[in-house]
Write a protein that holds these residues in place. Structure first.
Motif, PDB file in Angstrom:
ATOM      1  N   ILE A 104     -17.126  88.035 -24.374  1.00 20.45           N
ATOM      2  CA  ILE A 104     -16.929  86.660 -23.901  1.00 20.45           C
ATOM      3  C   ILE A 104     -16.824  86.538 -22.379  1.00 20.45           C
ATOM      4  CG2 ILE A 104     -15.391  84.658 -24.050  1.00 20.45           C
ATOM      5  CD1 ILE A 104     -15.353  85.020 -26.908  1.00 20.45           C
ATOM      6  N   PRO A 105     -16.024  87.373 -21.715  1.00 18.29           N
ATOM      7  CA  PRO A 105     -15.967  87.236 -20.245  1.00 18.29           C
ATOM      8  C   PRO A 105     -17.332  87.433 -19.594  1.00 18.29           C
ATOM      9  CG  PRO A 105     -14.275  88.744 -21.015  1.00 18.29           C
ATOM     10  CD  PRO A 105     -15.107  88.419 -22.188  1.00 18.29           C
ATOM     11  N   VAL A 106     -18.076  88.422 -20.102  1.00 18.33           N
ATOM     12  CA  VAL A 106     -19.414  88.662 -19.533  1.00 18.33           C
ATOM     13  C   VAL A 106     -20.288  87.427 -19.733  1.00 18.33           C
ATOM     14  CG1 VAL A 106     -21.506  90.043 -19.715  1.00 18.33           C
ATOM     15  CG2 VAL A 106     -19.280  91.145 -19.858  1.00 18.33           C
ATOM     16  N   ALA A 107     -20.246  86.887 -20.969  1.00 16.67           N
ATOM     17  CA  ALA A 107     -21.075  85.707 -21.262  1.00 16.67           C
ATOM     18  C   ALA A 107     -20.718  84.561 -20.331  1.00 16.67           C
ATOM     19  CB  ALA A 107     -20.884  85.275 -22.713  1.00 16.67           C
ATOM     20  N   ILE A 108     -19.403  84.367 -20.115  1.00 15.78           N
ATOM     21  CA  ILE A 108     -18.995  83.279 -19.233  1.00 15.78           C
ATOM     22  C   ILE A 108     -19.498  83.525 -17.816  1.00 15.78           C
ATOM     23  CG2 ILE A 108     -16.992  82.150 -18.177  1.00 15.78           C
ATOM     24  CD1 ILE A 108     -15.533  82.557 -20.814  1.00 15.78           C
ATOM     25  N   GLY A 109     -19.341  84.763 -17.351  1.00 22.34           N
ATOM     26  CA  GLY A 109     -19.779  85.090 -15.988  1.00 22.34           C
ATOM     27  C   GLY A 109     -21.254  84.841 -15.792  1.00 22.34           C
ATOM     28  N   ILE A 110     -22.057  85.324 -16.751  1.00 27.41           N
ATOM     29  CA  ILE A 110     -23.508  85.159 -16.643  1.00 27.41           C
ATOM     30  C   ILE A 110     -23.878  83.681 -16.699  1.00 27.41           C
ATOM     31  CG2 ILE A 110     -25.697  85.659 -17.781  1.00 27.41           C
ATOM     32  CD1 ILE A 110     -24.502  88.094 -16.489  1.00 27.41           C
ATOM     33  N   SER A 111     -23.209  82.959 -17.633  1.00 25.71           N
ATOM     34  CA  SER A 111     -23.515  81.523 -17.752  1.00 25.71           C
ATOM     35  C   SER A 111     -23.239  80.812 -16.441  1.00 25.71           C
ATOM     36  CB  SER A 111     -22.676  80.888 -18.853  1.00 25.71           C
ATOM     37  OG  SER A 111     -22.832  81.597 -20.043  1.00 25.71           O
ATOM     38  N   ILE A 112     -22.084  81.138 -15.827  1.00 19.01           N
ATOM     39  CA  ILE A 112     -21.758  80.483 -14.559  1.00 19.01           C
ATOM     40  C   ILE A 112     -22.851  80.767 -13.535  1.00 19.01           C
ATOM     41  CG2 ILE A 112     -20.150  80.518 -12.614  1.00 19.01           C
ATOM     42  CD1 ILE A 112     -17.907  80.878 -14.622  1.00 19.01           C
ATOM     43  N   GLY A 113     -23.340  82.011 -13.530  1.00 13.71           N
ATOM     44  CA  GLY A 113     -24.408  82.374 -12.601  1.00 13.71           C
ATOM     45  C   GLY A 113     -25.599  81.447 -12.724  1.00 13.71           C
ATOM     46  N   TYR A 114     -26.012  81.164 -13.973  1.00 13.53           N
ATOM     47  CA  TYR A 114     -27.164  80.289 -14.150  1.00 13.53           C
ATOM     48  C   TYR A 114     -26.809  78.835 -13.871  1.00 13.53           C
ATOM     49  CZ  TYR A 114     -30.233  83.862 -15.874  1.00 13.53           C
ATOM     50  OH  TYR A 114     -31.028  84.965 -15.955  1.00 13.53           O
ATOM     51  N   LEU A 115     -25.608  78.438 -14.332  1.00 13.22           N
ATOM     52  CA  LEU A 115     -25.247  77.028 -14.182  1.00 13.22           C
ATOM     53  C   LEU A 115     -25.113  76.649 -12.713  1.00 13.22           C
ATOM     54  CD1 LEU A 115     -22.777  76.627 -17.157  1.00 13.22           C
ATOM     55  CD2 LEU A 115     -25.136  75.917 -17.001  1.00 13.22           C
ATOM     56  N   ILE A 116     -24.681  77.624 -11.872  1.00 10.49           N
ATOM     57  CA  ILE A 116     -24.582  77.335 -10.440  1.00 10.49           C
ATOM     58  C   ILE A 116     -25.941  76.895  -9.895  1.00 10.49           C
ATOM     59  CG2 ILE A 116     -24.350  78.428  -8.165  1.00 10.49           C
ATOM     60  CD1 ILE A 116     -22.126  80.080  -9.227  1.00 10.49           C
ATOM     61  N   MET A 117     -26.994  77.519 -10.446  1.00 10.35           N
ATOM     62  CA  MET A 117     -28.324  77.175  -9.935  1.00 10.35           C
ATOM     63  C   MET A 117     -28.864  75.891 -10.557  1.00 10.35           C
ATOM     64  SD  MET A 117     -30.277  80.771  -9.513  1.00 10.35           S
ATOM     65  CE  MET A 117     -29.523  81.772 -10.755  1.00 10.35           C
ATOM     66  N   THR A 118     -28.652  75.727 -11.880  1.00 11.02           N
ATOM     67  CA  THR A 118     -29.353  74.635 -12.549  1.00 11.02           C
ATOM     68  C   THR A 118     -28.608  73.296 -12.503  1.00 11.02           C
ATOM     69  OG1 THR A 118     -28.414  75.390 -14.629  1.00 11.02           O
ATOM     70  CG2 THR A 118     -30.636  76.085 -14.128  1.00 11.02           C
ATOM     71  N   VAL A 119     -27.287  73.313 -12.693  1.00  8.72           N
ATOM     72  CA  VAL A 119     -26.578  72.037 -12.831  1.00  8.72           C
ATOM     73  C   VAL A 119     -26.598  71.194 -11.547  1.00  8.72           C
ATOM     74  CG1 VAL A 119     -24.334  70.975 -13.281  1.00  8.72           C
ATOM     75  CG2 VAL A 119     -25.182  72.759 -14.781  1.00  8.72           C
TER      76      VAL A 119
END
Lengths: 315, 236
Positions: B203-218
């Motif tokens: 879960i922490p890894v998933a959250i970290g990776i998601s944040i990485g993408y969301l920083i770019m897309t959102v």
């Protein structure tokens, strides 16, 4: 469309166009020959050893290879069909839910005691924020990552499924959200008079949404929904990262045995292009039909009623 | 949760690599897409056919297949994509110069695929310019090139920017595929690496990776929404 950009050519221009056309054709052909055909030929990529299993029915592997590819196509279509149905359902529910929550946002619950009213209002706005965040997050995440997370994450919680379901869930999460946004923008783009009329004849907000707004939104957004179908079909090819046996994965298995990657991927690409191209043509056709229908339907209405409010709100 | 502190460099490195390929592919796709768009509207029929064929092929093919093609067909064509080792660029985007060609292959695939969508976005913009503008330019005696250069393109730019933006967002998301095509160290491959090979909690890894993408897309998506709304107001 584009012909607006230049005049109907005269005799001189026609001659010029013809010359340039011939030159361009020759140039492209020569370029393709030297840059693509020759190097490939040199490496023996056109030999029957590599192509035979795919195109020559008398080849010993032909039936076997196509049987496998057929299995792959079937799996691709199953995954795509399940994903599109599931995301349509989820998308519709989510769109209706978000619209309902929005209409609840201003409500005061006057008849109830103060704590209950505050609780309901808090619940309403909390849910609205939650759905909004869900939409933004899942729309912003790559599908690959969603599928990967589903396939890796669900077993962590003790849910083990077949790979098909991981793929379908991953695709549904993403496309459901996208479809919800498509439908919602369709509903919000409708003329405001639609909603007012529904309220005036005594429909509840829920009835207004499901009976009046949603059907029209589906109709308007049909081309966008069909394009989304193409996206889903293309995205099923991501199943290979969780080793679901779809067309591409089968292709990889065939390549593992026959070692003819270029040929197999060529055939798979052609299959995908054929199916998706027909789907996009269908979307175009539907769009044209809808545009025609709407134009004739609007003609009398536009002359009878002056619509000052929704001049800008109409799509 | 310790994974965020321990492996912060992995997350940051993955983010940086994903950003690199996105910037490079965006530039490449914008240039190539513009060329294809010009081909598609040109008065010369074979060029138009070429442009249409390009768009039809790449829009209807999954990016996965394009990636496999560039990974298998380019070596068969005798190229290791070494032409992308551009001296100045290599210093900033270090992966362009490595001996393993996968980054370059992935970059080419992403560029080719996105260019088709860029072309469509540009064309949508050109179609949005009212026909009277081009007609007026023609009646003044402007040629095709002048017409595009001085009248149509400056106006179409405004209508193209929102579709172009969503194409770029889609491209950022598509770039997640490269991690599964032999490119080591981007965000998606880091997710795989950290959870399976190094055994960190999921879960922490998933959250970290998601944040990485969301920083770019959102933020990009929010910006586009804003532009779209302002344009809608301006158009009213």
């Amino acid at each position: 469309m584009s012909s607006v950009l230049y005049d109907v050519p005269g005799p001189r221009q026609r001659r010029l166009t013809l010359i340039i056309s011939l030159l361009a054709t020759v140039l492209v052909a020569v370029g393709a020959y030297y840059l693509i055909y020759l190097p490939l030929d040199e490496k023996g990529q056109f030999s029957m050893d590599l192509w035979g299993p795919l195109i020559d029915p008398s080849n010993e592997n032909f039936t076997l290879v196509w049987e496998r590819i057929w299995v792959g196509i079937e799996n691709t279509l199953i995954a795509a069909a399940l994903a599109i149905v599931a995301s349509l359902i989820i998308g519709t529910l989510l769109a209706v839910l978000r619209l309902q929550l929005k209409s609840l946002a201003g409500r005061r619950y006057a008849g109830l005691s103060a704590p209950v009213a505050y609780l309901l209002r808090g619940l309403g706005s909390g849910l609205a924020v939650l759905t909004r965040v869900c939409v933004e997050v899942f729309r912003g995440l790559p599908v690959v990552i969603t599928i990967f997370f589903v396939a890796r994450g669900l077993p962590e919680f003790g849910v083990t499924l077949e790979t098909l379901w991981y793929l379908v869930i991953g695709l549904t999460v993403y496309n459901g959200v996208v479809i919800a946004e498509i439908l919602r923008s369709g509903m919000e783009g409708l003329p405001f008079g639609q909603r007012e009329a529904a309220v005036a004849i005594g429909l509840s907000p829920f009835q207004t949404t499901t009976l009046i707004l949603l059907p029209q939104s589906f109709r308007i957004m049909l081309p966008a929904l069909i394009s989304q179908l193409v996206v889903v079909l293309k995205d099923t090819s991501l199943g290979f990262i969780i080793s679901y046996e779809e067309t591409l994965n089968i292709g990889k298995q065939i390549i593992g045995v026959l070692s003819n990657p270029i040929q197999v991927y060529f055939v798979i690409a052609v299959l995908f292009i054929l199916v998706n191209y027909s789907l996009s043509k269908l979307a175009q056709y539907v769009q044209k039909r809808l545009a025609r229908g709407r134009k004739t339907a609007n003609l009398p209405a536009a002359s009878e009623v002056a619509a000052p409010i929704d001049a800008g709100a109409a799509v | 949760m310790s994974v965020w502190v321990d492996k912060f460099d992995v997350f940051a490195g993955g983010f940086w690599l994903t950003l690199q390929i996105c910037v490079l592919a965006a530039i490449g796709a914008l240039v190539l897409g513009a060329v294809v768009a010009v081909l598609r509207i040109s008065p010369v029929p074979p060029l138009r056919a070429l442009g249409t064929a390009y768009v039809t092929i790449f829009r209807n093919m999954p990016l996965t297949v394009v990636m496999f093609f560039s990974a298998f067909a380019l070596p068969a064509l005798g190229s290791n994509a070494d032409f992308l080792r551009i001296p100045g660029l290599e210093l900033v985007f270090t992966r362009l110069g490595t001996d393993l060609p996968y980054f370059r292959f992935a970059l080419i695939a992403l560029t080719l695929y996105t260019a088709a969508f860029v072309c469509e976005a540009l064309r949508a913009g050109i179609n949005a310019v009212s026909p009277g503008q081009a007609e007026a330019a023609r009646s003044l005696g402007l040629t095709f090139t002048q017409n595009l250069r001085y009248v149509v393109l400056p106006q179409s730019w405004k209508a193209s920017i929102v579709p172009l933006g969503s194409v770029i967002i889609a491209m950022i998301k598509n770039s997640a595929l490269i991690g599964f095509f032999g490119v080591v160290g981007d965000l998606s491959q880091s997710a795989d690496q950290l959870t399976s090979a190094e055994g960190y909690a999921f879960i922490p890894v998933a959250i970290g990776i998601s944040i990485g993408y969301l920083i770019m897309t959102v933020p990009l998506g929010a910006l586009l929404d804003r532009i779209e709304r302002r344009q809608a107001v301006a158009a009213r």
